[in-house]
Design an enzyme around this catalytic site. Structure first.
Site, PDB file in Angstrom:
ATOM      1  N   GLU A 262      -2.734   7.827   8.045  1.00 51.13           N
ATOM      2  CA  GLU A 262      -1.613   7.151   7.398  1.00 51.13           C
ATOM      3  C   GLU A 262      -0.812   8.169   6.616  1.00 51.13           C
ATOM      4  OE1 GLU A 262      -2.270   3.829   4.790  1.00 51.13           O
ATOM      5  OE2 GLU A 262      -4.070   3.222   5.878  1.00 51.13           O
ATOM      6  N   GLU A 316       6.923  -5.331   5.941  1.00 53.44           N
ATOM      7  CA  GLU A 316       6.016  -6.489   5.939  1.00 53.44           C
ATOM      8  C   GLU A 316       6.238  -7.296   4.664  1.00 53.44           C
ATOM      9  OE1 GLU A 316       1.912  -5.388   7.368  1.00 53.44           O
ATOM     10  OE2 GLU A 316       2.831  -3.397   7.306  1.00 53.44           O
ATOM     11  N   LYS A 319       3.168  -8.464   2.097  1.00 51.89           N
ATOM     12  CA  LYS A 319       2.190  -7.556   1.509  1.00 51.89           C
ATOM     13  C   LYS A 319       2.164  -7.740   0.003  1.00 51.89           C
ATOM     14  CE  LYS A 319       0.968  -3.778   3.016  1.00 51.89           C
ATOM     15  NZ  LYS A 319       0.809  -2.341   3.281  1.00 51.89           N
ATOM     16  N   GLU A 325       5.978  -1.517  -1.549  1.00 48.65           N
ATOM     17  CA  GLU A 325       4.846  -1.722  -0.643  1.00 48.65           C
ATOM     18  C   GLU A 325       5.237  -2.516   0.592  1.00 48.65           C
ATOM     19  OE1 GLU A 325       0.920  -1.328   0.635  1.00 48.65           O
ATOM     20  OE2 GLU A 325       2.059  -0.316  -0.938  1.00 48.65           O
TER      21      GLU A 325
END
Length: 479
Positions: A262, A316, A319, A325
């Site tokens: 990641e 997203e 999240k 984030e």
């Protein structure tokens, strides 16, 4: 500026990617998270990546069978994740063999499963039982795969950056005492024997501080020289990659490949996060593309390609944690690019953004870190934590005598500016096994109230990082 100031003690000791000849190198991989209510179907995603992008590897954070099936016959490699809670049971060879028969065999080889990741950042978030069984399970799963005729699927496990105790300068890189010999060394031996790779989650984003934006974002800067090697470092990624390489070399395993599981930079965040913007996200991830498709290497690993999985494929909207984030994605849910880093192959459909997706920030460019990354939790006997659990990491240390069994407490001094406090480094000697303070929220111009999540001496969350009034710990801010 000292190299240690550029690093966040737990999250910015990054691991390097030493590409081994037995591991093929791909143009670019992405982390495909699904913590949103507006994402396209896995089949649509697979078709889009195959037909419209140069992305040829995905990593998912669970065993989502719909995703695994959707990528059959696409030629795109898939990395799947064993939920943290499943680890203890898989030490039994019979259960590992059944797991492989049930979870892998139905989809392979139509779906090109490249890695099985055993848990997510187990040394950081796992229970003692999970930590103790991590390497044994990696071995039993490899044996089960080999027995089933699928030995070309490699077994690994992603690590947070807290596995390092030292990284400044890069030549001093070393793993935490206890983990180094007891866990990491036998793990590296296994990875070497099976020709797999050491997977880590590096984020220069979390090492941003005022004045080091160029160092974090690969922009021109004076850099510094490692006195032990004479090597010059002009960016954080290379320095931290070489710190991991140094740690592995000290254990005798410098030849084991290192996979970047990641890494990324968000494009949108809270208004005060001026370094979280499209320009910085684009700048950082463009270099990640170059690192994976060229032989730029690092000062200690010259001429190396790196296998890199950018976080993340999509923004997203569900999240937990900060706005940042939710906005690590290269794409919006309608497949429009958040910014262009050259991953499209020219055949993508032209679509206009729509629906409840955040637009890119229009703030001026800065440099940056605040927020986090990580991934969707697995719905198993125990959830697999997000890679960084959605909290901006600013100060890490033992926080109290009661918690750590020592007098190494962390004190906040009034009068410090937010920037001075947030970017200061408090790195006392290890207290217990593991204990950190995570800042989630800062009020006004001094630290008055903090919403925190504590990691106890077994590496488990005691208080989850949620911005709710009953988690405010006023006493933490007292000097």
């Amino acid at each position: 500026m000292e190299f240690s100031i550029r690093l966040s003690p737990c999250h910015l000791i990054l691991l390097s990617t030493l590409v081994h000849t037995v591991l093929p190198v791909y143009s670019i991989g992405v982390n495909y998270g699904t913590t949103a209510d507006n994402l396209p179907s896995p089949k649509e995603v697979a078709q889009f990546l195959k037909e419209s992008t140069i992305i040829d590897g995905i990593k998912i954070f669970d065993m989502n069978s719909d995703i695994i099936k959707a990528f059959a016959n696409t030629g795109i490699y898939v990395t799947i994740t064993v939920p943290n809670g499943d680890i203890p049971s898989l030490t039994d060879s019979n259960k590992s063999e059944k797991w492989v028969q049930d979870k892998i065999k139905p989809y392979y080889p139509d779906t090109k499963i490249r890695y099985i990741a055993v848990g997510n950042e187990i040394l950081h978030w796992g229970t003692r039982e999970q930590i103790d069984n991590l390497v044994p399970v990696m071995k039993t799963l490899h044996e089960a795969l080999d027995k089933a005729g699928m030995g070309d699927i490699k077994v690994t496990t992603p690590h947070s950056l807290g596995i390092l105790v030292s990284s400044d300068p890069p030549s001093s890189g070393a793993f935490r005492p206890g983990w180094d010999i007891g866990i990491i060394k036998p793990m590296l031996e296994f990875l070497k024997d099976t020709q797999s790779g050491f997977m880590v989650n590096p984020y220069p984003y979390f090492g941003y501080s005022p004045g080091n934006d160029s160092f974090a974002l690969f922009r021109p800067n004076p850099g510094f020289i490692d006195p032990a090697t004479g090597k010059k470092y002009d960016n954080m990624f290379d320095g931290l990659m070489d710190a991991i390489h140094s740690g592995m070399k000290k254990l005798g395993y410098a030849d084991v490949p290192i996979i970047v599981g990641e890494t990324g930079w968000p494009s949108l965040g809270e208004p005060w996060l001026t370094w979280v913007n499209v320009a910085n996200a684009k700048s950082y991830n463009e270099v990640m593309i170059k690192k994976s498709t060229s032989s730029q290497g690092t000062p200690l690993m010259t001429g190396k390609n790196f296998e890199i999985y950018i976080f993340a494929l999509f923004n997203e909207n569900q999240k937990p944690g900060s706005v940042a984030e939710k906005n690590f994605g290269l794409f919006r849910p309608d497949f429009t690019e958040v910014y262009d880093i050259g991953v499209m192959n020219g055949t993508a459909p032209k679509r206009q953004p729509h629906g409840p997706t955040a637009s890119p920030s229009s703030r001026p460019e800065s440099g940056g870190s605040e927020g986090s990354s990580g991934e969707s939790q697995s719905k198993s006997s125990e959830s697999t934590p997000y890679g960084h659990n959605g909290s901006p990491v600013k100060v890490s240390s033992c926080t109290s005598k009661e918690m750590c069994g020592s007098d190494k407490g962390l004190k906040f001094e009034r009068g410090l500016s937010v920037d001075e406090l947030l970017w200061a480094e408090y790195v006392p000697s290890m207290c217990g096994r593991f204990a950190n303070l995570w800042i989630e929220y800062v009020m006004e111009e001094q630290i008055e109230k903090l919403i925190v999540a504590i990691i106890d001496t077994e590496g488990r969350w005691v208080v989850m990082n949620q911005i709710v009034a009953d988690l405010v710990m006023d006493d933490t801010s007292k000097a």
